[in-house]
Scaffold this active site. Structure first.
Site, PDB file in Angstrom:
ATOM      1  N   ARG A 242     156.975 146.997  41.827  1.00  0.00           N
ATOM      2  CA  ARG A 242     156.250 147.584  40.705  1.00  0.00           C
ATOM      3  C   ARG A 242     157.103 147.403  39.453  1.00  0.00           C
ATOM      4  NH1 ARG A 242     156.045 151.593  44.852  1.00  0.00           N
ATOM      5  NH2 ARG A 242     153.944 151.833  45.734  1.00  0.00           N
TER       6      ARG A 242
ATOM      7  N   LYS B 127     156.866 155.731  42.905  1.00  0.00           N
ATOM      8  CA  LYS B 127     155.757 156.597  43.348  1.00  0.00           C
ATOM      9  C   LYS B 127     156.252 157.741  44.232  1.00  0.00           C
ATOM     10  CE  LYS B 127     151.728 154.177  42.325  1.00  0.00           C
ATOM     11  NZ  LYS B 127     150.274 154.317  42.502  1.00  0.00           N
TER      12      LYS B 127
ATOM     13  N   HIS C 135     150.858 144.025  38.088  1.00  0.00           N
ATOM     14  CA  HIS C 135     150.114 144.285  39.324  1.00  0.00           C
ATOM     15  C   HIS C 135     149.527 142.997  39.900  1.00  0.00           C
ATOM     16  CE1 HIS C 135     149.098 147.696  41.772  1.00  0.00           C
ATOM     17  NE2 HIS C 135     147.897 147.219  41.984  1.00  0.00           N
TER      18      HIS C 135
ATOM     19  N   ARG D  14     152.146 141.445  42.006  1.00  0.00           N
ATOM     20  CA  ARG D  14     152.277 142.212  43.252  1.00  0.00           C
ATOM     21  C   ARG D  14     151.180 141.813  44.242  1.00  0.00           C
ATOM     22  NH1 ARG D  14     154.867 146.844  45.220  1.00  0.00           N
ATOM     23  NH2 ARG D  14     153.550 148.502  46.043  1.00  0.00           N
TER      24      ARG D  14
ATOM     25  N   HIS E  17     154.101 151.515  52.174  1.00  0.00           N
ATOM     26  CA  HIS E  17     152.840 152.249  52.121  1.00  0.00           C
ATOM     27  C   HIS E  17     152.716 153.149  53.350  1.00  0.00           C
ATOM     28  CE1 HIS E  17     150.834 148.962  49.435  1.00  0.00           C
ATOM     29  NE2 HIS E  17     151.427 149.892  48.717  1.00  0.00           N
TER      30      HIS E  17
ATOM     31  N   TYR F  99     145.732 144.971  48.679  1.00  0.00           N
ATOM     32  CA  TYR F  99     146.535 144.032  47.898  1.00  0.00           C
ATOM     33  C   TYR F  99     146.294 142.577  48.293  1.00  0.00           C
ATOM     34  CZ  TYR F  99     149.317 147.614  45.615  1.00  0.00           C
ATOM     35  OH  TYR F  99     149.718 148.661  44.827  1.00  0.00           O
TER      36      TYR F  99
END
Length: 289
Positions: A144, A169, A233, A236, A259, A268
């Site tokens: 990120r 995050k 993004h 990513r 995740h 993704y």
């Protein structure tokens, strides 16, 4: 419970859980909520129900520049505050607004080649070295933007080709991979000034590179290469999609991204239709006559 006091208390309680840029964003959300709820004359958090939710959405649409996606985040923040104080009302039944922006798409080969060629041919100024190494590392690591910008030189493990990362995050520590694709450029960047703390540095302004610097560079890329919506993004998503296309297991990708749910990782991965149809032909043997 007084709304303004509850919102500010929750904001202050959660400051340590997020980085500065996220806290600034949360502060803007709190201000929108305070102004909006004051406008519709609600003073107590317990009075915020589904009807107030609809009125708040109407206020945000007509008195601010927020679109549906931003309004959803504001409403969700309010729900979190109420959940924190164990206040349950009918606002939990407030329907979600439809998305008003398209999700970011991955880059495909032609666009990637344009970007990498352009950055590779940037001049030899210190800031140019920063940007070319930043772009390479994004594709090579799937980080990120906040994670990449907060890398310290001491976080780089060149022997094992991993980077110690504090997740923007979850605030948990993890390790992100990189390869020879970005290694040469990272070493070149470090050699410019090895005594600084942060890997990515704005040498003109003599400070750590920030998100605004990156946004300005993306605008430059967009102008010179005639590409739409250049965003971190997208790198990513490209990282994830290419790795899966090259044979990486989705479970391994989930671990790399850290995740908690594999459904998040799957979002993704993006293939084009032509490739999907070609891949189908490789595997459509049902073993039946």
């Amino acid at each position: 419970m007084n709304i303004e006091k509850a919102l500010m208390n929750y904001y202050e309680l959660t400051l340590a859980s997020y980085e500065d840029s996220t806290n600034r964003y949360h502060y803007r959300i709190v201000q929108h909520l305070i102004k909006g709820l004051k406008y519709i004359k609600v003073k107590k958090l317990e009075k915020v129900d589904i009807t107030i939710g609809y009125k708040l959405i109407d206020y945000l649409k007509n008195h601010t520049h927020n679109g549906n996606n931003s309004i959803k985040k504001i409403i969700n923040y309010l729900r979190k505050v109420m959940q924190h104080y164990r206040i349950t009302t009918s606002i939990i039944d407030l329907p979600h607004l439809p998305n008003d922006t398209k999700p970011f798409e991955r880059f495909y080969h032609d666009d990637l080649e344009l970007i990498m060629t352009y950055t590779k041919n940037l001049n030899s100024s210190k800031n140019s070295i920063t940007y070319k190494s930043f772009i390479r590392l994004l594709l090579d690591s799937g980080l990120r933007v906040s994670e990449a910008l907060n890398i310290k030189i001491s976080d780089m493990d060149f022997k094992n080709k991993v980077i110690r990362v504090l997740s923007s995050k979850t605030r948990k520590q993890r390790y992100a991979p990189f390869s020879s694709f970005s290694l040469k450029y990272i070493k070149e960047l470090i050699e410019v000034n090895p005594k600084r703390d942060y890997l990515f540095y704005n040498f003109i302004k003599d400070r750590q590179t920030n998100k605004n610097d990156i946004k300005l560079f993306y605008k430059r890329l967009k102008k010179h290469l005639n590409l739409e919506r250049i965003h971190t993004h997208r790198f990513r998503k490209t990282f994830a999609s290419i790795l899966i296309e090259n044979g990486l297991n989705i479970d391994d990708l989930q671990k790399i991204f850290d995740h908690s749910r594999i459904e998040t990782t799957i979002k993704y991965v993006q293939h084009n239709e032509k490739r999907a149809l070609q891949e189908y032909k490789k595997y459509n043997d049902w073993g039946l006559n």
